[in-house]
Design a protein around this motif. Structure first.
Motif, mmCIF file in Angstrom:
data_model
loop_
_atom_site.group_PDB
_atom_site.id
_atom_site.type_symbol
_atom_site.label_atom_id
_atom_site.label_comp_id
_atom_site.label_asym_id
_atom_site.label_seq_id
_atom_site.Cartn_x
_atom_site.Cartn_y
_atom_site.Cartn_z
ATOM 1 N N THR A 110 7.142 6.651 -2.708
ATOM 2 C CA THR A 110 8.195 6.143 -1.825
ATOM 3 C C THR A 110 8.809 7.271 -0.979
ATOM 4 O OG1 THR A 110 9.744 6.506 -3.610
ATOM 5 C CG2 THR A 110 8.887 4.285 -3.362
ATOM 6 N N SER A 111 9.492 6.892 0.102
ATOM 7 C CA SER A 111 10.238 7.848 0.925
ATOM 8 C C SER A 111 11.709 7.470 0.893
ATOM 9 C CB SER A 111 9.784 7.797 2.382
ATOM 10 O OG SER A 111 8.544 8.390 2.541
ATOM 11 N N PRO A 112 12.637 8.352 0.502
ATOM 12 C CA PRO A 112 12.351 9.598 -0.190
ATOM 13 C C PRO A 112 11.800 9.326 -1.590
ATOM 14 C CG PRO A 112 14.721 9.182 -0.121
ATOM 15 C CD PRO A 112 14.076 8.113 0.693
ATOM 16 N N ALA A 113 11.022 10.278 -2.110
ATOM 17 C CA ALA A 113 10.408 10.081 -3.417
ATOM 18 C C ALA A 113 11.492 10.004 -4.488
ATOM 19 C CB ALA A 113 9.454 11.223 -3.717
ATOM 20 N N ALA A 114 11.248 9.158 -5.508
ATOM 21 C CA ALA A 114 12.196 9.052 -6.615
ATOM 22 C C ALA A 114 12.251 10.379 -7.362
ATOM 23 C CB ALA A 114 11.746 7.944 -7.560
ATOM 24 N N GLU A 115 13.273 10.517 -8.218
ATOM 25 C CA GLU A 115 13.463 11.750 -8.985
ATOM 26 C C GLU A 115 12.152 12.180 -9.646
ATOM 27 O OE1 GLU A 115 16.027 11.178 -12.316
ATOM 28 O OE2 GLU A 115 15.879 13.277 -12.948
ATOM 29 N N TYR A 116 11.381 11.204 -10.151
ATOM 30 C CA TYR A 116 10.174 11.515 -10.929
ATOM 31 C C TYR A 116 8.910 11.556 -10.056
ATOM 32 C CZ TYR A 116 10.523 6.455 -10.660
ATOM 33 O OH TYR A 116 10.679 5.168 -10.196
ATOM 34 N N ASN A 117 9.058 11.466 -8.735
ATOM 35 C CA ASN A 117 7.950 11.525 -7.770
ATOM 36 C C ASN A 117 6.975 10.356 -7.865
ATOM 37 O OD1 ASN A 117 9.067 13.902 -7.023
ATOM 38 N ND2 ASN A 117 7.390 15.207 -7.701
ATOM 39 N N PHE A 118 6.265 10.256 -8.998
ATOM 40 C CA PHE A 118 5.242 9.215 -9.143
ATOM 41 C C PHE A 118 5.542 8.429 -10.416
ATOM 42 C CE2 PHE A 118 3.313 12.773 -6.926
ATOM 43 C CZ PHE A 118 2.720 12.154 -5.836
ATOM 44 N N SER A 119 5.672 7.097 -10.295
ATOM 45 C CA SER A 119 5.930 6.297 -11.482
ATOM 46 C C SER A 119 4.702 6.311 -12.389
ATOM 47 C CB SER A 119 6.314 4.873 -11.096
ATOM 48 O OG SER A 119 5.347 4.348 -10.210
ATOM 49 N N VAL A 120 3.519 6.383 -11.769
ATOM 50 C CA VAL A 120 2.276 6.520 -12.533
ATOM 51 C C VAL A 120 1.512 7.681 -11.893
ATOM 52 C CG1 VAL A 120 0.109 5.426 -13.175
ATOM 53 C CG2 VAL A 120 2.200 4.057 -13.002
ATOM 54 N N LEU A 121 1.059 8.616 -12.702
ATOM 55 C CA LEU A 121 0.374 9.769 -12.115
ATOM 56 C C LEU A 121 -0.966 9.339 -11.505
ATOM 57 C CD1 LEU A 121 1.015 12.721 -14.579
ATOM 58 C CD2 LEU A 121 2.139 12.195 -12.415
ATOM 59 N N PRO A 122 -1.260 9.827 -10.312
ATOM 60 C CA PRO A 122 -2.515 9.438 -9.664
ATOM 61 C C PRO A 122 -3.718 10.093 -10.343
ATOM 62 C CG PRO A 122 -1.311 11.027 -8.326
ATOM 63 C CD PRO A 122 -0.452 10.730 -9.507
ATOM 64 N N HIS A 123 -4.880 9.498 -10.100
ATOM 65 C CA HIS A 123 -6.121 10.112 -10.556
ATOM 66 C C HIS A 123 -6.930 10.447 -9.308
ATOM 67 C CE1 HIS A 123 -9.021 10.992 -13.759
ATOM 68 N NE2 HIS A 123 -9.875 10.844 -12.766
ATOM 69 N N VAL A 124 -7.302 11.715 -9.175
ATOM 70 C CA VAL A 124 -7.825 12.182 -7.900
ATOM 71 C C VAL A 124 -9.345 12.274 -7.928
ATOM 72 C CG1 VAL A 124 -7.805 14.116 -6.265
ATOM 73 C CG2 VAL A 124 -5.717 13.461 -7.466
ATOM 74 N N THR A 125 -9.985 11.797 -6.845
ATOM 75 C CA THR A 125 -11.435 11.914 -6.760
ATOM 76 C C THR A 125 -11.897 12.614 -5.482
ATOM 77 O OG1 THR A 125 -11.519 9.715 -5.798
ATOM 78 C CG2 THR A 125 -11.899 9.872 -8.171
ATOM 79 N N SER A 126 -11.000 12.780 -4.511
ATOM 80 C CA SER A 126 -11.473 13.433 -3.284
ATOM 81 C C SER A 126 -10.353 14.223 -2.620
ATOM 82 C CB SER A 126 -12.040 12.397 -2.311
ATOM 83 O OG SER A 126 -10.969 11.630 -1.805
ATOM 84 N N VAL A 127 -10.704 14.998 -1.576
ATOM 85 C CA VAL A 127 -9.728 15.867 -0.915
ATOM 86 C C VAL A 127 -8.611 15.046 -0.279
ATOM 87 C CG1 VAL A 127 -9.384 17.497 0.969
ATOM 88 C CG2 VAL A 127 -11.395 17.702 -0.479
ATOM 89 N N ASP A 128 -8.985 14.062 0.539
ATOM 90 C CA ASP A 128 -7.978 13.217 1.183
ATOM 91 C C ASP A 128 -7.787 11.970 0.321
ATOM 92 O OD1 ASP A 128 -7.470 14.824 3.521
ATOM 93 O OD2 ASP A 128 -9.471 14.275 4.182
#
Lengths: 282, 641
Positions: B533-551
């Protein structure tokens, strides 16, 4: 179009820079060298400028073409490849070309750096030696061969290399006569060498380029280059007419902060100024 | 030297400082905001808020340093002016340089790093949030200590490089130079801690799947910058400490009288100082990579070459410091080595320029304000970089050294690179920081006028330098051909000042009228900060992302991934706010102020304060908490998710 104006403006700088740098004015001493040292330095300035201008023009053209051709407008027909990763071949080219350009600049740089270390051996006589001391905020020039001293002006023979030995009492300064060549530091307790030569008689402006306190901007001096007979006449005239420099006055000049008018002395005390002692008068 | 310098300009400034302080105190009291300020900002350990405070402080310093610049340009507009005295001018160019590098450029970039890097790597916080707050407060109080020199006792006046022996007690009595030494020392402590913090954050806290070669370019730039900070800043710390000991305790590290070496200051200063210029340019490079890629709708061209060139620049940055004093008689071999090593930096930098150009190639360029800053950067930085290569030609440098040619070069790279990059970052991440966009029309006016007046100010300096004008002259005689160019430069400088007013108006207006960012992804972004979200909540991500690529976020949008997945919410572990960092910073200030005036009592009180607060903190066991799932749900629902 704002973008076109931007491109035009970039281009106009290039034109303006070239015009100004080719010297349409009479007052750009760095670009109007009056001696072999300044001449060699100017040669490098020109060479590096035109190589860099070439690179800049290539970048500006690509920049202009790309931002025009790939702008995001609905009917832009240019190809769009969002997943393009890069290109080993292109990246190799734009690594190799700068390497070549750097070599083209580095080789003459190194050669000239070595060449300018000492006056050419071909000079008939030993070069004239002048000991230069900067003291806040004065320039003191001593001529060991004839034993005379000038303050805030310098007289040199034309057409002959002059070896300057630079030192300082107190803060650092740099000794710079742009028409004759680049600068060198005056540092306390160290003596640095710099040789310069004026190709023909004339009057040039020198100054300190290194900040040394509130009087520093007034640390400029005139350099008068005379033909060798005229120079010899000047030396003997000074020896005959100028006063001797007393110890007390010498200390006053060296160790008191402040400006000074132009002064001339037929002799100076033999104690070598090293910048270590007697700074209590500050 | 008297406690209060006698000069009407300074009196005016003193009055305005007192007035502004009184106004701030009145507003905070009238609107009952003291508790709000303490709870939400002063004690915060949230990296986003710390980042915003860095940026605010940097803007304040930009205003101060910019005013210094305008005063200098006013004095130099015409020959033989007496607007400022020589002493006052010397103080102003010293504070202008020091403030712009250390209290404007660095905090501006560190602010943006704080705001964006944890979000870019999908982390909830930095590795050491409490240390991060200490970093900010030591920087802040260092900057304040440096700035009050102007009110109490007199400003430093030996140049931002403070070359010994000029900066020694013998030639520079009074507290001014002590302010420089201690202000920088405090800020430097914070900077080193920030370097460690972000090195660890990036290495240890990336979201699952984000390998090093899947990190966004700005994160890469931050990682490399952190490494430079860790290697370079301790040298500054030592150099400042040695000169402080010389001045306060009568040692002779840099005085000749007892065998000291003034030259050693020059070496130490530039062994830090040259890497420092890369500390302020590499993060800007990172911002520009992300901005150009986003607004060209394309992957960055040659990702691995971009990373390799960042690393190469960082390594080379430690091998070039002698080019700052080619004219100090080091000999042909040394000058040749450092000349060539300096030219080599042009190669990786050139690679980056061409990769940026080819990121736009076959893209779809959107001319948003951040992108306009990035576009303005390319030609400007090329001019600055090319003249940098010219300066690396050692014999030619004998003619450029300390002349306005040099002054122009470093303004082209520092403004054209760092400041344009920072502005691109500020316009780009503004919605992420505050939840609304800055006005695009005013933004375009800001870019256009700034770029125009910037060139008007600094381009003539190349020429006036070749005409023999040297830096730090408070006045010059007529008849040297310098007058017209100096007048043009001064007009340009005021134009830049006016342009910054457009930005100020934009900020104020946009708070009320700016387009709200309801999606969190207002620019159609590519990296993870745009997935929250903008602005990001205190905890930034409610669920941590899982990354597979640069973008990553770009690819997820293409795959139609919807964030967040409510079923996977878990309680979130977060650090508690703390007042200690502020109090530690304040103690440093008290100690520093004492040392400036040799008031040892104040120095001891400050030192005891630092030790006491560190001690008390070590017994503070209430340092963290969990945010329950219900609250996470409530916050996400309020953001429309």
């Amino acid at each position: 179009m704002a973008r076109n104006r931007k491109i035009l403006r970039r281009f106009s700088w290039v034109v303006m820079a070239s015009l100004l740098l080719t010297g349409c004015s009479t007052q750009i001493p760095v670009l109007q060298p009056q001696g072999p040292v300044a001449q060699q330095e100017f040669g490098l300035i020109e060479w590096s400028f035109f190589l860099m201008l070439f690179v800049a023009i290539v970048v500006f053209i690509l920049f202009g073409v790309f931002i025009y051709r790939y702008r995001n407008t609905p009917n832009n027909k240019a190809p769009y490849e969002p997943d393009m990763e890069g290109s080993r071949k292109l990246e190799f080219i734009w690594t190799l070309i700068p390497v070549i350009i750097v070599l083209l600049i580095a080789v003459p740089t190194v050669r000239t750096t070595y060449a300018l270390q000492a006056p050419p051996k071909t000079a008939k006589t030993d070069p004239l030696v002048i000991d230069v001391t900067s003291a806040a905020w004065k320039w003191i020039f001593q001529y060991p061969k004839s034993g005379l001293e000038t303050v805030n002006y310098l007289v040199i023979p034309a057409n002959e290399p002059v070896q300057f030995n630079l030192t300082s009492v107190g803060p650092m300064n740099t000794f710079w006569i742009p028409s004759l060549g680049g600068m060198e530091f005056n540092m306390p307790n160290v003596t640095l060498g710099l040789w310069l030569q004026a190709d023909h008689p004339g009057i040039y402006l020198g100054r300190s380029a290194n900040f040394s306190g509130v009087g520093f901007e007034h640390m400029s001096f005139t350099v008068k280059a005379l033909s060798i007979p005229q120079f010899n006449t000047w030396v003997s005239a000074v020896k005959k007419t100028a006063p001797a420099l007393s110890n007390a006055e010498n200390n006053q000049i060296l160790y008191t902060h402040g400006l000074s008018p132009k002064l001339t002395f037929s002799s100076y005390p033999s104690t070598k100024t090293t910048g270590t002692a007697g700074m209590s008068g500050m | 030297m008297s406690m209060f310098p006698h000069n009407y300009l300074i009196y005016g400034a003193d009055v305005s400082i007192v007035g502004a302080t009184a106004l701030i105190i009145f507003v905070l009291t009238y609107f009952k905001k003291w508790k709000w300020l303490w709870d939400n900002w002063i004690t915060t350990v949230d990296h986003k808020r710390i980042g915003i405070m860095y940026i605010l402080a940097a803007f304040a310093m930009f205003f101060r340093g910019g005013t210094d610049g305008l005063l200098m340009r006013t004095q130099l507009a015409l020959p033989n002016l007496h607007f400022l005295s020589a002493q006052h001018y010397d103080e102003i160019f010293t504070t202008h340089g020091t403030i712009m590098i250390l209290f404007m450029a660095m905090p501006m970039l560190i602010g943006l790093i704080n705001v964006a890097v944890p979000l870019q790597i999908g982390a909830r916080d930095v590795a050491f949030p409490y240390l991060n707050a200490i970093s900010f407060w030591t920087f802040f109080f260092g900057a304040m200590l440096f700035n009050i020199s102007f009110v109490f006792g007199g400003s430093p006046d030996a140049g931002w490089t403070s070359y010994a022996p000029l900066s020694e007690l013998q030639f520079d009595p009074g507290p001014g130079e002590n302010y420089y030494l201690l202000g920088l020392q405090l800020a430097g402590i914070g900077t080193i801690a920030t370097g460690v913090n972000f090195l660890v954050t990036i290495l240890k806290m990336r979201a699952p799947g984000m390998t090093l070669m899947k990190m966004p370019q700005f994160t890469w730039a931050t990682l490399i910058t952190s490494i430079i900070i860790i290697f370079a800043f301790p040298v500054l710390t030592v150099a400042l400490a040695l000169l402080t000991i010389d001045r306060l305790m009568g040692a002779h590290f840099f005085t000749i009288a007892a065998g000291g070496m003034p030259m050693m200051w020059v070496n130490l200063f530039w062994i830090w100082g040259h890497p420092e210029v890369y500390i302020v340019i590499l993060p800007a490079f990172g911002i520009l990579s992300d901005v150009i890629s986003t607004f060209s709708g394309k992957k960055i061209f040659g990702y691995s070459a971009m990373v390799v060139s960042l690393a190469t620049i960082a390594a080379l940055s430690f091998t070039v410091w002698v080019h700052h004093f080619f004219t100090m008689g080091a000999g042909a071999a040394v000058n040749s080595f450092f000349g060539v090593s300096t030219m080599l930096i042009a190669i990786p930098t050139g690679v980056k320029i061409f990769n940026w150009l080819f990121t736009m190639y076959r893209g779809r360029i959107r001319f948003t304000t951040p992108m306009l800053w990035a576009l303005a950067f390319i030609p400007t930085f090329v001019v600055g970089g090319m003249t940098g290569v010219m300066l690396a030609v050692a014999p030619a440098d004998y003619q450029y050294h300390n002349s306005y040619f040099l002054v122009s070069h470093f303004h082209y790279v520092l403004i054209g690179g760092t400041v344009f990059g920072a502005f691109a970052g500020i316009y780009y991440w503004w919605p992420k920081m505050f939840g609304h966009k800055l006005n695009e029309r005013l933004g375009r006016w800001h870019v256009g006028t700034f770029v125009l007046f910037f060139n008007m100010t600094f381009f003539p300096m190349y020429i006036v330098g070749l005409m023999g004008m040297t830096r730090r002259m408070y006045t010059y005689p007529a008849g040297l051909g310098w007058t017209a160019l100096n007048l043009i430069e001064t007009i340009g400088a005021f134009g830049q000042g006016a342009s910054m007013m457009i930005m100020a108006v934009n900020i104020v207006r946009s708070i009320k009228f700016g387009e709200r960012d309801v999606t969190g992804d207002i620019w159609d972004g590519r990296t993870l900060e745009w997935s929250t979200t903008s602005p990001a909540a205190e905890y930034n991500f409610s669920v941590l992302p899982h990354v597979t690529s640069v973008d990553e976020w770009w690819e997820e949008k293409k795959r139609g991934v919807v964030r967040p997945d409510h079923a996977t919410f878990k309680p979130i572990h977060m650090p508690n706010n703390s007042g200690w960092p502020f109090l530690i910073g304040l103690s440093f200030f008290v100690a520093g102020f004492g040392l400036v005036f040799n008031w040892w009592l104040s120095a001891i009180v400050g030192a005891l304060g630092i030790i006491t607060f560190l001690f008390l903190r070590s017994f503070d066991y209430n340092t963290d908490h969990y945010i329950p799932v219900d609250e996470v749900k409530r916050v996400e629902a309020a953001a429309g998710r």
